[in-house]
Design a protein around this motif. Structure first.
Motif, short mmCIF file in Angstrom:
data_model
loop_
_atom_site.label_atom_id
_atom_site.label_comp_id
_atom_site.label_asym_id
_atom_site.label_seq_id
_atom_site.Cartn_x
_atom_site.Cartn_y
_atom_site.Cartn_z
N MET A 1 0.84 -1.19 0.00
CA MET A 1 0.00 0.00 0.00
C MET A 1 0.88 1.25 0.00
SD MET A 1 -1.60 2.59 1.90
CE MET A 1 -1.47 2.19 3.63
N ASP A 2 0.61 2.17 -0.92
CA ASP A 2 1.43 3.36 -1.10
C ASP A 2 0.80 4.55 -0.39
OD1 ASP A 2 3.15 5.30 -1.90
OD2 ASP A 2 2.56 5.30 -4.02
N ILE A 3 1.42 4.99 0.71
CA ILE A 3 0.88 6.12 1.48
C ILE A 3 0.90 7.41 0.66
CG2 ILE A 3 1.26 7.59 3.50
CD1 ILE A 3 2.21 5.24 5.04
N GLU A 4 1.86 7.52 -0.26
CA GLU A 4 2.03 8.76 -1.01
C GLU A 4 0.77 9.19 -1.75
OE1 GLU A 4 4.78 10.69 -0.89
OE2 GLU A 4 5.45 9.28 0.62
N ARG A 5 -0.05 8.24 -2.18
CA ARG A 5 -1.25 8.61 -2.96
C ARG A 5 -2.29 9.31 -2.10
NH1 ARG A 5 -5.01 3.44 -3.79
NH2 ARG A 5 -5.74 4.74 -5.49
N TYR A 6 -2.13 9.25 -0.77
CA TYR A 6 -3.10 9.87 0.14
C TYR A 6 -2.61 11.18 0.74
CZ TYR A 6 -5.09 5.17 -0.02
OH TYR A 6 -5.62 3.97 -0.44
N GLN A 7 -1.34 11.52 0.53
CA GLN A 7 -0.78 12.61 1.33
C GLN A 7 -1.30 13.99 0.94
OE1 GLN A 7 3.45 12.91 1.27
NE2 GLN A 7 3.57 13.63 -0.81
N ASN A 8 -1.87 14.14 -0.26
CA ASN A 8 -2.40 15.45 -0.66
C ASN A 8 -3.89 15.59 -0.37
OD1 ASN A 8 0.09 16.43 -1.66
ND2 ASN A 8 -0.20 15.30 -3.56
N HIS A 142 -2.80 9.54 9.29
CA HIS A 142 -1.41 9.19 8.97
C HIS A 142 -0.99 7.95 9.74
CE1 HIS A 142 2.98 9.34 9.69
NE2 HIS A 142 3.00 9.59 8.40
N ARG A 143 -1.32 7.90 11.03
CA ARG A 143 -0.94 6.74 11.83
C ARG A 143 -1.65 5.48 11.33
NH1 ARG A 143 3.08 4.93 13.51
NH2 ARG A 143 3.59 6.88 14.56
N LEU A 144 -2.93 5.60 10.99
CA LEU A 144 -3.67 4.44 10.50
C LEU A 144 -3.10 3.94 9.17
CD1 LEU A 144 -7.33 5.58 11.24
CD2 LEU A 144 -6.00 3.89 12.51
N LEU A 145 -2.77 4.87 8.28
CA LEU A 145 -2.21 4.49 6.98
C LEU A 145 -0.83 3.87 7.13
CD1 LEU A 145 -3.35 7.60 4.92
CD2 LEU A 145 -4.12 5.24 4.55
N SER A 149 0.18 0.13 6.03
CA SER A 149 1.24 -0.13 5.05
C SER A 149 2.26 -1.13 5.58
CB SER A 149 1.96 1.17 4.68
OG SER A 149 2.73 1.66 5.77
N HIS A 150 2.39 -1.22 6.90
CA HIS A 150 3.36 -2.15 7.48
C HIS A 150 2.71 -3.43 7.99
CE1 HIS A 150 5.73 1.53 7.54
NE2 HIS A 150 6.80 0.79 7.72
#
Length: 259
Positions: A1-8, A142-145, A149-150
């Motif tokens: 799962m890529d966190i980057e797609r959610y950061q914006n 952020h913590r949930l994502l 991801s891990h």
């Protein structure tokens, strides 16, 4: 799962409830135009999401995506107590969060503190509360994502790794080695290295270089320093090594920053 797609994505929480259900509590059947993120602290409830019957109880996290058909009622013998966030994205983005509808998710002390602080901000509604509440909710997401991801909430809640990361961020310009960090948290250096990689998906050295390079880029963007000066101030003694590490992380040499 890529966190980057959610950061914006920027969430707008329009409803937050410290929900202490009475025995006849229910949610009427309707299609929702928002996302529902609920943490169950006590008791039990029965949700129907797109026709599927789900039981949620203490320790569960419930996520119902925008556009879902939702209905619910609590267990009369064990009414639910939960924290519920209803939110929308502050854009036309239709992206759903990568969570199952029901996840077994015991709240960590960190997450519970964020939620309780959110509750205080939301209830007091002091000037600027919406901005502060949004920031706290983004910390929760952020913590949930990160956990998703891990796939390991237990390791991510390890306070020893948090202490090591904080030390690196505060002392990145100094000489730092894994042996010194291990002494800070009373661990064997080899074990700390493995635990750090398990928690962050990066080695200690990779994390340190990321912090150093990010700070170097900010200094170069602000101007007033040469590449050599920035390298030294960010903990690199060899400018060639600094340039190679910088380019490896950023994809361009430090000399191109600010052009």
């Amino acid at each position: 799962m890529d966190i980057e797609r959610y950061q914006n994505l920027i969430p707008n929480v329009f409803l937050f409830v410290d929900r202490r259900c009475f025995p006849d509590w229910e949610i009427i059947k309707q299609t929702i135009d928002f996302h529902d993120l609920t943490f169950v602290l006590e008791g039990r409830s029965y949700y129907y999401v797109n026709g599927e019957r789900l039981t949620v109880e203490a320790g569960d996290m419930l996520y119902i995506a925008e556009g879902s058909l939702r209905e619910a009622h609590t267990c009369k013998e064990s009414p639910m107590h939960s924290y519920a966030f209803n939110f929308q994205w502050m854009s036309d983005e239709k992206l759903n969060l990568p969570f199952d509808t029901v996840t077994k998710f015991p709240l960590t002390a960190e997450l519970l503190n964020y939620i309780r602080e959110f509750n205080h901000v939301w209830m007091s509604k002091q000037p600027g509360y919406a901005m502060q509440a949004r920031g706290l909710f983004q910390l929760i997401l952020h913590r949930l994502l990160t956990i998703a991801s891990h796939q390991s909430p237990q390791t991510l809640s390890d306070s020893r790794i948090a202490k090591v990361k904080n030390y690196i961020v505060d002392h990145y310009s100094e000489e730092i080695d894994i042996a010194h960090l291990a002494r800070l948290v009373n661990l064997n250096p080899v074990y700390l290295g493995k635990l750090f990689k398990l928690n962050t998906n990066r080695t200690f050295k990779e994390f340190l270089n990321d912090v150093r390079v990010n700070n170097a880029e900010m200094m170069l963007s602000a101007g007033g320093f040469t590449v050599s000066e920035v390298a030294e101030r960010c903990g690199f003694k060899d400018i060639s090594y600094f340039s190679n590490v910088f380019k490896g992380i950023k994809g361009y040499p430090p000399s191109h920053v600010g052009r």
